[in-house]
Design an enzyme around this catalytic site. Structure first.
Site, PDB file in Angstrom:
ATOM      1  N   GLY A  28     -72.208 -21.027 147.673  1.00 52.14           N
ATOM      2  CA  GLY A  28     -72.173 -22.474 147.586  1.00 52.14           C
ATOM      3  C   GLY A  28     -72.614 -22.938 146.208  1.00 52.14           C
ATOM      4  N   GLY A  49     -72.044 -18.187 150.609  1.00 46.58           N
ATOM      5  CA  GLY A  49     -70.992 -19.002 151.209  1.00 46.58           C
ATOM      6  C   GLY A  49     -69.626 -18.358 151.165  1.00 46.58           C
ATOM      7  N   GLU A 102     -79.742 -14.413 149.341  1.00 47.91           N
ATOM      8  CA  GLU A 102     -80.523 -15.657 149.381  1.00 47.91           C
ATOM      9  C   GLU A 102     -82.026 -15.487 149.153  1.00 47.91           C
ATOM     10  OE1 GLU A 102     -76.642 -16.472 151.256  1.00 47.91           O
ATOM     11  OE2 GLU A 102     -78.096 -14.845 151.406  1.00 47.91           O
ATOM     12  N   ASP A 122     -77.505 -17.712 155.415  1.00 45.56           N
ATOM     13  CA  ASP A 122     -76.967 -18.751 156.296  1.00 45.56           C
ATOM     14  C   ASP A 122     -75.475 -18.506 156.478  1.00 45.56           C
ATOM     15  OD1 ASP A 122     -76.253 -19.456 153.669  1.00 45.56           O
ATOM     16  OD2 ASP A 122     -76.407 -21.599 154.050  1.00 45.56           O
TER      17      ASP A 122
END
Length: 355
Positions: free
Chosen positions: A64, A113, A136, A144
């Site tokens: 992301g 992402g 992350e 996530d």
């Protein structure tokens, strides 16, 4: 320039992530446009297959747009990041349940992402250039985009190893961990994609799929499974540093450089994901955790050190694993009330793509 391109060739509809200078990092607008295209193609009988690729030579997608998340966490009120995650996680769930074959060409770098828009697909292709990771914890965040769901399903404790260390893996190891389905040489990817215009997915695969080069994780399964089965991050690190294998010792050093808070929350997230089962339930949990990360100093500091200033010398707060209490971890899982993602409500759903 459009950040995401759409076209239809024969029976195949194509999504091309088109931010090559940013390694095709996802923006909120890109997520919304992909979702809109999937809606149109789902109801278009002329479209039999959806194909995801990335522009440029470096990879499919690096994740992301964490600069935007950094700015919102530091200077905003978190609503922009929360809105992005809400739509991104809903897209991840949609991809997993998409009623038509969704083919992701995971060539080159696929991280964060990028894993979310590819590894939930029904046909996941890796090449000798693939580098797949959920990195992350190195920026004070927690895996996530359904990453804890996927990693919880990996054999033994491989998923725990990948979630905590953020280690990138190649094609054979992605196949071993259940993050991909097929290997083909990078040079064959354009021909494979072109074949999808007129061939069923299984026939196109039959033309191009090969055996991957050997991976690395299988050789370390003994120490990985033993060390990462421990109940706490402290015990995992202790076991790693006590091993007689150089790779285990290196992993222990790598682990201790990550955000202590992110490590503990990640381990809790992964273990809870195993009990939650359905992807939608796990995404609901990840949304709570992600929003809580916006209030954690480590997210802003981690992105600063890795992406903004690039000094790679983050100052974590608190700085040590021992300083992160169970109560600190539990706060990341607190219910959000009316702000819940709510994917699992009113009931879980399951689906399977057959072609």
């Amino acid at each position: 320039m459009n950040d995401v391109l759409f076209r239809t060739t024969g029976h195949a509809a194509h999504i091309t992530l088109n931010r090559p200078k940013a390694l095709n990092a996802l923006t909120h607008e890109m997520v919304l446009r992909i979702d809109h295209a999937l809606t149109e193609w789902e109801h278009d009988p002329a479209v039999e297959t959806v194909v995801l690729t990335g522009a440029g030579e470096r990879g499919l997608c690096a994740g992301g747009d964490i600069r935007a998340i950094h700015d919102d966490a530091r200077h905003g009120d978190g609503t922009a990041a929360a809105a992005f995650w809400r739509d991104e996680y809903r897209l991840n769930a949609r991809i997993a349940r998409y009623p038509k074959p969704y083919v992701a060409v995971m060539d080159g770098i696929v991280m964060g992402g990028g894993v979310g828009v590819s590894a939930h697909g029904s046909v996941r292709i890796v090449t000798e250039r693939s580098r797949v990771a959920m990195p992350e914890t190195g920026i004070g965040f927690v895996p996530d985009v359904g990453g804890t769901f996927l990693l919880a399903l990996a054999p033994g404790e491989l998923g725990t190893f990948l979630a905590l260390t953020g280690a990138p893996i190649g094609a054979a190891d992605a196949l071993l961990c259940g993050l991909a389905d097929h290997f083909l040489p990078s040079a064959a990817a354009p021909s494979f994609v072109a074949d999808l215009a007129g061939l069923p997915v299984r026939d196109a695969l039959a033309r191009h799929v090969q055996e991957p080069p050997p991976g690395q994780l299988a050789a370390g399964r003994t120490w990985i499974d033993d060390c990462f089965a421990a109940g706490t991050v402290e015990e995992i690190a202790k076991r790693l540093l006590a091993q007689d294998a150089p790779a285990a010792d290196e992993t222990g050093v790598t682990l201790l450089a990550k955000s202590p808070t992110a490590l503990k929350v990640t381990l809790a997230s992964l273990r809870r994901a195993r009990r939650l089962g359905a992807l939608e339930r796990v995404l609901d949990q990840e949304y709570r955790v992600s929003r809580a990360c916006l209030r954690s100093p480590d997210l802003v500091e981690g992105i600063r050190a890795r992406v903004i200033d690039k000094d790679r010398r983050p100052h974590w707060s608190p700085p040590a694993l021992a300083d992160v209490t169970e109560a600190d971890v539990e706060r990341f899982f607190a219910p959000l009330g009316e702000h819940e993602l709510g994917l699992a409500a009113p009931a879980d759903t399951t689906g399977e793509v057959v072609w």
